[in-house]
Write a protein that holds these residues in place. Sequence first.
Motif, mmCIF file in Angstrom:
data_model
loop_
_atom_site.group_PDB
_atom_site.id
_atom_site.type_symbol
_atom_site.label_atom_id
_atom_site.label_comp_id
_atom_site.label_asym_id
_atom_site.label_seq_id
_atom_site.Cartn_x
_atom_site.Cartn_y
_atom_site.Cartn_z
ATOM 1 N N ARG A 35 0.801 -1.211 0.000
ATOM 2 C CA ARG A 35 0.000 0.000 0.000
ATOM 3 C C ARG A 35 0.839 1.269 0.000
ATOM 4 N NH1 ARG A 35 -2.886 -0.376 5.270
ATOM 5 N NH2 ARG A 35 -1.016 -1.545 5.843
ATOM 6 N N CYS A 36 2.077 1.184 0.476
ATOM 7 C CA CYS A 36 2.892 2.354 0.758
ATOM 8 C C CYS A 36 3.185 3.185 -0.490
ATOM 9 C CB CYS A 36 4.205 1.889 1.385
ATOM 10 S SG CYS A 36 5.314 3.231 1.827
ATOM 11 N N ASN A 37 2.880 4.474 -0.407
ATOM 12 C CA ASN A 37 3.219 5.392 -1.486
ATOM 13 C C ASN A 37 4.733 5.605 -1.524
ATOM 14 O OD1 ASN A 37 3.839 8.462 -2.153
ATOM 15 N ND2 ASN A 37 2.023 7.856 -3.314
ATOM 16 N N LYS A 38 5.319 5.606 -2.711
ATOM 17 C CA LYS A 38 6.780 5.644 -2.816
ATOM 18 C C LYS A 38 7.353 6.974 -2.293
ATOM 19 C CE LYS A 38 6.907 7.092 -7.704
ATOM 20 N NZ LYS A 38 7.496 8.415 -7.465
ATOM 21 N N ASP A 39 6.609 8.076 -2.459
ATOM 22 C CA ASP A 39 7.096 9.354 -1.937
ATOM 23 C C ASP A 39 7.105 9.356 -0.412
ATOM 24 O OD1 ASP A 39 7.464 10.391 -4.495
ATOM 25 O OD2 ASP A 39 5.417 11.172 -4.590
ATOM 26 N N ASP A 40 6.055 8.779 0.189
ATOM 27 C CA ASP A 40 6.023 8.650 1.649
ATOM 28 C C ASP A 40 7.143 7.735 2.133
ATOM 29 O OD1 ASP A 40 3.817 10.259 1.587
ATOM 30 O OD2 ASP A 40 2.364 8.677 2.011
ATOM 31 N N TYR A 41 7.334 6.639 1.415
ATOM 32 C CA TYR A 41 8.410 5.700 1.754
ATOM 33 C C TYR A 41 9.758 6.416 1.759
ATOM 34 C CZ TYR A 41 11.907 2.028 0.918
ATOM 35 O OH TYR A 41 13.030 1.244 0.976
ATOM 36 N N ASN A 42 10.038 7.184 0.722
ATOM 37 C CA ASN A 42 11.321 7.886 0.627
ATOM 38 C C ASN A 42 11.478 8.899 1.750
ATOM 39 O OD1 ASN A 42 12.078 6.479 -1.688
ATOM 40 N ND2 ASN A 42 11.187 8.002 -3.077
ATOM 41 N N ALA A 43 10.395 9.605 2.084
ATOM 42 C CA ALA A 43 10.455 10.593 3.166
ATOM 43 C C ALA A 43 10.739 9.925 4.508
ATOM 44 C CB ALA A 43 9.145 11.384 3.236
ATOM 45 N N LEU A 44 10.075 8.803 4.774
ATOM 46 C CA LEU A 44 10.284 8.101 6.036
ATOM 47 C C LEU A 44 11.700 7.547 6.144
ATOM 48 C CD1 LEU A 44 6.867 6.233 6.338
ATOM 49 C CD2 LEU A 44 7.656 8.136 7.753
ATOM 50 N N MET A 45 12.234 7.030 5.055
ATOM 51 C CA MET A 45 13.603 6.536 5.080
ATOM 52 C C MET A 45 14.595 7.672 5.329
ATOM 53 S SD MET A 45 13.440 3.280 4.895
ATOM 54 C CE MET A 45 15.109 2.740 4.544
ATOM 55 N N GLU A 46 14.270 8.862 4.801
ATOM 56 C CA GLU A 46 15.123 10.020 5.034
ATOM 57 C C GLU A 46 15.041 10.462 6.496
ATOM 58 O OE1 GLU A 46 15.815 14.525 3.207
ATOM 59 O OE2 GLU A 46 14.586 13.059 2.121
ATOM 60 N N ILE A 47 13.833 10.400 7.073
ATOM 61 C CA ILE A 47 13.657 10.735 8.496
ATOM 62 C C ILE A 47 14.454 9.771 9.370
ATOM 63 C CG2 ILE A 47 11.964 10.722 10.375
ATOM 64 C CD1 ILE A 47 9.921 11.803 8.295
ATOM 65 N N LYS A 48 14.350 8.499 9.056
ATOM 66 C CA LYS A 48 15.087 7.493 9.830
ATOM 67 C C LYS A 48 16.588 7.747 9.778
ATOM 68 C CE LYS A 48 15.940 2.514 10.226
ATOM 69 N NZ LYS A 48 15.728 1.179 9.629
ATOM 70 N N ALA A 49 17.103 8.023 8.600
ATOM 71 C CA ALA A 49 18.541 8.276 8.449
ATOM 72 C C ALA A 49 18.956 9.535 9.206
ATOM 73 C CB ALA A 49 18.893 8.399 6.968
ATOM 74 N N ALA A 50 18.136 10.589 9.141
ATOM 75 C CA ALA A 50 18.460 11.840 9.823
ATOM 76 C C ALA A 50 18.491 11.672 11.340
ATOM 77 C CB ALA A 50 17.452 12.920 9.438
ATOM 78 N N LEU A 51 17.708 10.709 11.858
ATOM 79 C CA LEU A 51 17.685 10.439 13.302
ATOM 80 C C LEU A 51 18.739 9.408 13.705
ATOM 81 C CD1 LEU A 51 13.816 10.377 13.901
ATOM 82 C CD2 LEU A 51 15.425 12.183 14.583
#
Length: 337
Positions: A35-51
């Motif tokens: 179900r995951c939208n690819k733009d949301d997926y990319n944003a969440l992966m970026e958030i995870k990396a930033a943290l």
Amino acid sequence: MDASSATRLSFLLTLLLLTFIPTPSSCRSLATTVRCNKDDYNALMEIKAALGNPYHLASWVANTDCCDWYDVECDSTTNRIDQLNIFQANITGQIPAAIGDLPYLNTLVFRHITNLTGTIPSTITNLKLLTMVRLSYTNLSGPIPSFLSELTNLDYLDLSFNQFSGSIPSSLSSLPNLTVLHLDRNDLTGEIPESFGNFQQSISLYLSHNNLSGEIPKSLEAVDFVTIDVGRNKLEGDGSMLFKANGSAETIDLSRNQFMFNLSMVEIASNLQYFDISHNKIYGSIPEAITGLNLQYLNVSYNRLCGEIPQGGRVQNFDSYSFFHNKCLCGSPLAAC
């Protein structure tokens, strides 16, 4: 084995293999389960990396369905991430700017994360659908940004238990749908904005445990408060305009300030349950109307009150500590008049 048997066996093996080879239609069915939208997926992966790829976000695994990850929720209709709720996490760092790349968010929470520092990124203004923001029990600091007033759908804003400093942005009163505002337990200074008299709907306002000073703006007389908590500040003058006979007030906490007004003259709403005016310079007598309230908490101690304590209702459920250190109060639970 004769030739006829070998032929039959070969046919059966071929049929069996074909059974397990996915057809184009079955491949499409498998793909639609993600179900995951690819733009949301990319944003969440970026958030995870930033943290710093914290263990708390261990479920955020690359090339998996982000709608199944911990701390996020997907809208069942749009399949877009609409909630990011990071709570009680061992995370060090700042709120990533990439939160602004989740445009369908209606709920944003970073709560009970003591090593979360810095301030609120301006990219939050990209999230026009936000109705709830809770950034509390962290170590966010700096001034409260005035750009939060651009989040016009906000109903609930909680910035409590942080290290925010400076004055309260007057622009917060322009949020048309705000019903709860928590700015308590910070290092805020200055006066309560005059513009706070512009709130159009009933609101719960929490400003306690700061270093606010000056007088309550007279404009607040027009506001219908469900909760007004300004305790433990350096406020002074007349706070009587916060009492309204026909108001919605369930909690009034003016404690530990320098308020000075005649309590005899105030009109108290019938649904008031929490009433704390202790440690001020309030004078006069206690209104008889408090006997008709369903009081859960009462404290009028350390003031300049006089006269007999009203008898009846729930008033005598509270012990002498709720009334002592006044000028000349008497009657139960204090000494007889």
